[in-house]
Write an enzyme that holds these catalytic residues in place. Sequence first.
Site, mmCIF file in Angstrom:
data_model
loop_
_atom_site.group_PDB
_atom_site.id
_atom_site.type_symbol
_atom_site.label_atom_id
_atom_site.label_comp_id
_atom_site.label_asym_id
_atom_site.label_seq_id
_atom_site.Cartn_x
_atom_site.Cartn_y
_atom_site.Cartn_z
ATOM 1 N N CYS A 1 21.882 19.271 50.716
ATOM 2 C CA CYS A 1 21.091 20.268 51.448
ATOM 3 C C CYS A 1 21.923 21.536 51.695
ATOM 4 C CB CYS A 1 20.509 19.655 52.720
ATOM 5 S SG CYS A 1 19.094 20.573 53.375
ATOM 6 N N HIS B 1 17.966 14.409 51.008
ATOM 7 C CA HIS B 1 18.967 13.639 51.758
ATOM 8 C C HIS B 1 19.013 12.198 51.259
ATOM 9 C CE1 HIS B 1 20.036 16.612 54.853
ATOM 10 N NE2 HIS B 1 18.839 17.092 54.563
ATOM 11 N N GLU C 1 21.088 9.979 51.873
ATOM 12 C CA GLU C 1 21.575 9.066 52.910
ATOM 13 C C GLU C 1 20.461 8.533 53.809
ATOM 14 O OE1 GLU C 1 21.712 13.114 54.949
ATOM 15 O OE2 GLU C 1 21.918 12.334 52.921
#
Length: 193
Positions: free
Chosen positions: A80, A168, A170
Amino acid sequence: MDKILILDFGSQSTQLIGRRVRQLGVYSEIVPGDLPFERADLEGVRGIILSGSPASVYEQGAPTVDPRFYGLGAPLLGICYGLHRMATDHGGRVASLGHKEYGRARVEVLADDPLFARVPGRSLVSWMSHGDTVADAPRDFRVIARSEGGLPAAFAAADGRMWGVQFHPEASHCEHGMAVLEGLVLDDVPEGD
């Protein structure tokens, strides 16, 4: 000891990135994003992750990274804001979307690339959280994935050592996010000369 160095630019998910790396069996160390290169403990660094941030790269006082981290030779992933920082630092252009893209978004993988080698198929449902986008890719970078809205979702440098993702990986809501992180953390990515 092998480790992934995570440069933190103030993202609320930086600790989660570190946890995901540790879940893959690799030690992670989180340091401030503006850490001077010469003060970093680089022993055993096998990869670098640039975190997200609530800031925009074109704002005055936006977090920066010591450019010497780019030349370390270790594989590097920008997530990002980390993508935006990397793109700006390499001559690309980041612009405001005019609205925030938040939530699930399908991403189409456009090219065979080590970052997506462990992702089954040519698409995934990602987790987005951004108000900016890379409007012009840096020279020697190519778009390797696009969002369903046609926006660049991932870039790769021609040297095969740097990537950036708009989403993202994660986040638990990101389908195959761990497989994307495995592409950086576990796979033998060629190191620079």
